[in-house]
Each structure stands twice: as C-alpha cells, then as structure tokens.
Design a protein around this motif. Structure first.
Motif, PDB file in Angstrom:
ATOM      1  N   GLY A 120      62.379  12.313 115.219  1.00  0.00           N
ATOM      2  CA  GLY A 120      62.457  10.896 114.901  1.00  0.00           C
ATOM      3  C   GLY A 120      61.152  10.156 114.751  1.00  0.00           C
ATOM      4  O   GLY A 120      61.140   8.929 114.739  1.00  0.00           O
ATOM      5  N   GLY A 121      60.045  10.877 114.618  1.00  0.00           N
ATOM      6  CA  GLY A 121      58.782  10.188 114.394  1.00  0.00           C
ATOM      7  C   GLY A 121      57.592  11.024 114.824  1.00  0.00           C
ATOM      8  O   GLY A 121      57.724  12.008 115.559  1.00  0.00           O
ATOM      9  N   SER A 122      56.411  10.621 114.352  1.00  0.00           N
ATOM     10  CA  SER A 122      55.207  11.404 114.615  1.00  0.00           C
ATOM     11  C   SER A 122      54.792  11.374 116.083  1.00  0.00           C
ATOM     12  O   SER A 122      54.326  12.374 116.624  1.00  0.00           O
ATOM     13  CB  SER A 122      54.057  10.903 113.737  1.00  0.00           C
ATOM     14  OG  SER A 122      53.824   9.526 113.951  1.00  0.00           O
ATOM     15  N   GLU A 123      54.970  10.234 116.756  1.00  0.00           N
ATOM     16  CA  GLU A 123      54.558  10.164 118.161  1.00  0.00           C
ATOM     17  C   GLU A 123      55.361  11.133 119.019  1.00  0.00           C
ATOM     18  O   GLU A 123      54.796  11.900 119.817  1.00  0.00           O
ATOM     19  CB  GLU A 123      54.705   8.737 118.693  1.00  0.00           C
ATOM     20  CG  GLU A 123      54.200   8.586 120.115  1.00  0.00           C
ATOM     21  CD  GLU A 123      54.214   7.139 120.590  1.00  0.00           C
ATOM     22  OE1 GLU A 123      54.221   6.939 121.816  1.00  0.00           O
ATOM     23  OE2 GLU A 123      54.198   6.215 119.750  1.00  0.00           O
ATOM     24  N   ALA A 124      56.668  11.134 118.849  1.00  0.00           N
ATOM     25  CA  ALA A 124      57.513  12.048 119.616  1.00  0.00           C
ATOM     26  C   ALA A 124      57.183  13.499 119.289  1.00  0.00           C
ATOM     27  O   ALA A 124      57.146  14.362 120.180  1.00  0.00           O
ATOM     28  CB  ALA A 124      58.981  11.766 119.331  1.00  0.00           C
ATOM     29  N   ALA A 125      56.935  13.777 118.027  1.00  0.00           N
ATOM     30  CA  ALA A 125      56.624  15.152 117.618  1.00  0.00           C
ATOM     31  C   ALA A 125      55.325  15.632 118.239  1.00  0.00           C
ATOM     32  O   ALA A 125      55.256  16.731 118.804  1.00  0.00           O
ATOM     33  CB  ALA A 125      56.547  15.232 116.099  1.00  0.00           C
ATOM     34  N   LEU A 126      54.299  14.810 118.162  1.00  0.00           N
ATOM     35  CA  LEU A 126      52.989  15.224 118.684  1.00  0.00           C
ATOM     36  C   LEU A 126      52.987  15.325 120.202  1.00  0.00           C
ATOM     37  O   LEU A 126      52.381  16.238 120.770  1.00  0.00           O
ATOM     38  CB  LEU A 126      51.913  14.263 118.189  1.00  0.00           C
ATOM     39  CG  LEU A 126      51.687  14.299 116.676  1.00  0.00           C
ATOM     40  CD1 LEU A 126      50.814  13.142 116.228  1.00  0.00           C
ATOM     41  CD2 LEU A 126      51.087  15.629 116.243  1.00  0.00           C
ATOM     42  N   LEU A 127      53.682  14.414 120.867  1.00  0.00           N
ATOM     43  CA  LEU A 127      53.748  14.476 122.326  1.00  0.00           C
ATOM     44  C   LEU A 127      54.547  15.678 122.813  1.00  0.00           C
ATOM     45  O   LEU A 127      54.346  16.155 123.938  1.00  0.00           O
ATOM     46  CB  LEU A 127      54.338  13.188 122.887  1.00  0.00           C
ATOM     47  CG  LEU A 127      53.419  11.965 122.836  1.00  0.00           C
ATOM     48  CD1 LEU A 127      54.159  10.718 123.299  1.00  0.00           C
ATOM     49  CD2 LEU A 127      52.167  12.188 123.693  1.00  0.00           C
ATOM     50  N   SER A 128      55.444  16.196 121.971  1.00  0.00           N
ATOM     51  CA  SER A 128      56.248  17.349 122.394  1.00  0.00           C
ATOM     52  C   SER A 128      55.382  18.571 122.678  1.00  0.00           C
ATOM     53  O   SER A 128      55.753  19.416 123.496  1.00  0.00           O
ATOM     54  CB  SER A 128      57.312  17.677 121.341  1.00  0.00           C
ATOM     55  OG  SER A 128      56.745  18.281 120.191  1.00  0.00           O
ATOM     56  N   PHE A 129      54.222  18.674 122.034  1.00  0.00           N
ATOM     57  CA  PHE A 129      53.337  19.808 122.305  1.00  0.00           C
ATOM     58  C   PHE A 129      52.879  19.827 123.763  1.00  0.00           C
ATOM     59  O   PHE A 129      52.637  20.892 124.331  1.00  0.00           O
ATOM     60  CB  PHE A 129      52.119  19.769 121.385  1.00  0.00           C
ATOM     61  CG  PHE A 129      52.438  20.020 119.941  1.00  0.00           C
ATOM     62  CD1 PHE A 129      53.176  21.125 119.551  1.00  0.00           C
ATOM     63  CD2 PHE A 129      51.998  19.148 118.964  1.00  0.00           C
ATOM     64  CE1 PHE A 129      53.472  21.365 118.226  1.00  0.00           C
ATOM     65  CE2 PHE A 129      52.289  19.377 117.633  1.00  0.00           C
ATOM     66  CZ  PHE A 129      53.026  20.489 117.257  1.00  0.00           C
ATOM     67  N   LEU A 130      52.777  18.643 124.357  1.00  0.00           N
ATOM     68  CA  LEU A 130      52.333  18.536 125.746  1.00  0.00           C
ATOM     69  C   LEU A 130      53.493  18.351 126.714  1.00  0.00           C
ATOM     70  O   LEU A 130      53.519  18.951 127.788  1.00  0.00           O
ATOM     71  CB  LEU A 130      51.360  17.367 125.889  1.00  0.00           C
ATOM     72  CG  LEU A 130      50.105  17.439 125.007  1.00  0.00           C
ATOM     73  CD1 LEU A 130      49.297  16.161 125.127  1.00  0.00           C
ATOM     74  CD2 LEU A 130      49.267  18.646 125.378  1.00  0.00           C
ATOM     75  N   ASP A 131      54.447  17.519 126.323  1.00  0.00           N
ATOM     76  CA  ASP A 131      55.541  17.168 127.235  1.00  0.00           C
ATOM     77  C   ASP A 131      56.717  18.147 127.193  1.00  0.00           C
ATOM     78  O   ASP A 131      57.446  18.282 128.180  1.00  0.00           O
ATOM     79  CB  ASP A 131      56.072  15.761 126.912  1.00  0.00           C
ATOM     80  CG  ASP A 131      55.012  14.690 127.113  1.00  0.00           C
ATOM     81  OD1 ASP A 131      54.056  14.932 127.875  1.00  0.00           O
ATOM     82  OD2 ASP A 131      55.145  13.619 126.498  1.00  0.00           O
ATOM     83  N   ALA A 132      56.921  18.786 126.046  1.00  0.00           N
ATOM     84  CA  ALA A 132      58.067  19.689 125.902  1.00  0.00           C
ATOM     85  C   ALA A 132      57.690  20.861 124.992  1.00  0.00           C
ATOM     86  O   ALA A 132      58.278  21.051 123.917  1.00  0.00           O
ATOM     87  CB  ALA A 132      59.266  18.936 125.336  1.00  0.00           C
ATOM     88  N   PRO A 133      56.713  21.670 125.396  1.00  0.00           N
ATOM     89  CA  PRO A 133      56.242  22.744 124.519  1.00  0.00           C
ATOM     90  C   PRO A 133      57.322  23.756 124.150  1.00  0.00           C
ATOM     91  O   PRO A 133      57.310  24.292 123.037  1.00  0.00           O
ATOM     92  CB  PRO A 133      55.102  23.394 125.322  1.00  0.00           C
ATOM     93  CG  PRO A 133      55.325  22.972 126.737  1.00  0.00           C
ATOM     94  CD  PRO A 133      55.974  21.632 126.672  1.00  0.00           C
ATOM     95  N   ASP A 134      58.255  24.019 125.079  1.00  0.00           N
ATOM     96  CA  ASP A 134      59.328  24.964 124.756  1.00  0.00           C
ATOM     97  C   ASP A 134      60.210  24.420 123.635  1.00  0.00           C
ATOM     98  O   ASP A 134      60.649  25.175 122.751  1.00  0.00           O
ATOM     99  CB  ASP A 134      60.181  25.249 125.992  1.00  0.00           C
ATOM    100  CG  ASP A 134      59.432  26.061 127.035  1.00  0.00           C
ATOM    101  OD1 ASP A 134      58.399  26.681 126.680  1.00  0.00           O
ATOM    102  OD2 ASP A 134      59.853  26.061 128.207  1.00  0.00           O
ATOM    103  N   LEU A 135      60.473  23.111 123.649  1.00  0.00           N
ATOM    104  CA  LEU A 135      61.251  22.482 122.586  1.00  0.00           C
ATOM    105  C   LEU A 135      60.487  22.552 121.269  1.00  0.00           C
ATOM    106  O   LEU A 135      61.065  22.873 120.222  1.00  0.00           O
ATOM    107  CB  LEU A 135      61.564  21.028 122.940  1.00  0.00           C
ATOM    108  CG  LEU A 135      62.242  20.206 121.841  1.00  0.00           C
ATOM    109  CD1 LEU A 135      63.607  20.789 121.478  1.00  0.00           C
ATOM    110  CD2 LEU A 135      62.382  18.745 122.277  1.00  0.00           C
ATOM    111  N   ALA A 136      59.190  22.253 121.308  1.00  0.00           N
ATOM    112  CA  ALA A 136      58.380  22.303 120.090  1.00  0.00           C
ATOM    113  C   ALA A 136      58.410  23.699 119.478  1.00  0.00           C
ATOM    114  O   ALA A 136      58.609  23.861 118.267  1.00  0.00           O
ATOM    115  CB  ALA A 136      56.947  21.877 120.390  1.00  0.00           C
TER     116      ALA A 136
END
Length: 202
Positions: A10-26
């Motif tokens: 749903g957006g670039s901020e959520a996508a980029l933060l997923s690398f740190l906050d939810a790497p398994d999801l990414a």
C-alpha cells in the motif's frame, strides 16, 4: 521487487520499512513476485519480444543500503535474468537515483545492460563506464531535466559528452536517465539524436 512490495503493502513507506520491521514478509513477497515476473516474461516472449526490462525504481543507494540490496533484491534479479536468458532473450535493468555503491555487484546479477545513470543524483557515464563498462552494456546518462528545460544546444552538448564518455570499447546506448518527461520539446529529442549520430561513430 520493491515495486511489487509497494503495490502489495500500500505504499513506499510500508514497503521500505518492511525490510527492517518484517524481513520475513518482505522476502516472502519477493519470492512470490519472481515466478509472476517469469510468467509475464514468457508471455511477452511468446509474442516475439526479444529483450525484457526489469524496472525497480527504488533499488538504488539513494533509497536502500547495499546490504538490503544484496539480501533482498539481487537474488530475485539473478533468478529472473537467468530464466530469461534460458528462454533466449536479452534482459536489462533500470533503477533511479544513485546506484554507484552497487556497481561492483551489478554484474553478478546477470543482466545484460544497466539503464539509468542519472547525473542529477551524482552519477556519470564516465565513472560508470570505468567501473562496469567491460562487463555490462550501459544505457542512459542524459539528464531528464536538461531534456525538459534545456536549450537544444545544451541538450546536444550533454548528449555528446555522454557519447564520448560511453563509447570507448562500445557497449553504450545514449538515453535519458529516466522516463522522458512529459512536455519535453521534440527539438531537444532531435538534438540528442543528432549528437548520437554525429559523435557516436568509431
């Protein structure tokens, strides 16, 4: 890769933060994107396309670290490029911004060419050519802002410099650093083309 994450999350901020906050999801989303990309590529190949483009605007050092690039992005590019080559087509990659810190690892991704080289972000055809020009074909280098706002003389001069810096040893295609801006004067595009013709011969 990251473009797919942006769409799914749903957006670039959520996508980029997923690398740190939810790497398994990414990683899970990227692993889902790879076979989808391959199937799309097969569809294009079946109708005669002979070169495929991997566009991942966010995958530059202007946005992510080399460590994130190596862990999340490079393996996906490698798998897709390998499959496209197996199917008999060329494959090139585009990214926006400054990807100088990623140059040493780009050849290992397996693409045939790298597109972009944005001078407004600190890149240059000369430096990129020196670093990876023997291993990859280079595309781009002409500032989108010069194309949009420059005079025909400025466009010609910048395009001519790109050509001169890119042509030693071959494997350089003059092009814009990113998508040609809307409302770019046709005269400026013709000036760039003229520079390629007049300065691009060996």
């Amino acid at each position: 890769t990251i473009n797919f994450l942006v769409k799914q999350l749903g957006g670039s901020e959520a996508a980029l933060l997923s690398f740190l906050d939810a790497p398994d999801l990414a990683l899970a989303l990227i692993n889902k994107a790879v076979p989808i990309s391959i199937e799309k590529g097969k569809a294009f190949i079946s109708i005669g396309v002979d070169c495929l483009y991997i566009g991942d605007s966010y995958a530059s050092a202007s946005v992510i670290s080399p460590a994130i690039y190596e862990r999340f992005c490079a393996p996906a590019y490698r798998e897709v490029a390998q499959e496209f080559h197996r199917l008999g087509v060329w494959c090139y990659k585009h990214c926006c911004g400054n990807y100088n810190p990623l140059l040493d690892s780009l050849a290992s991704v397996g693409v045939d060419a790298m597109d972009g080289i944005d001078p407004t972000s600190g890149m240059s055809v000369k430096y990129t050519k020196e670093k990876i020009g023997r291993r990859l074909t280079l595309m781009g280098g002409l500032s989108c802002m010069t194309l949009l706002n420059g005079t025909t003389e400025q466009v010609f001069a910048e395009a001519a410099k790109c050509v001169e810096d890119g042509k030693p040893g071959g494997r350089y295609v003059l092009g814009s650093a990113c998508a040609v801006p809307r409302f770019t004067p046709v005269e400026n595009l013709l000036a760039a083309g003229r520079a390629a013709v007049e300065r691009g011969t060996y």
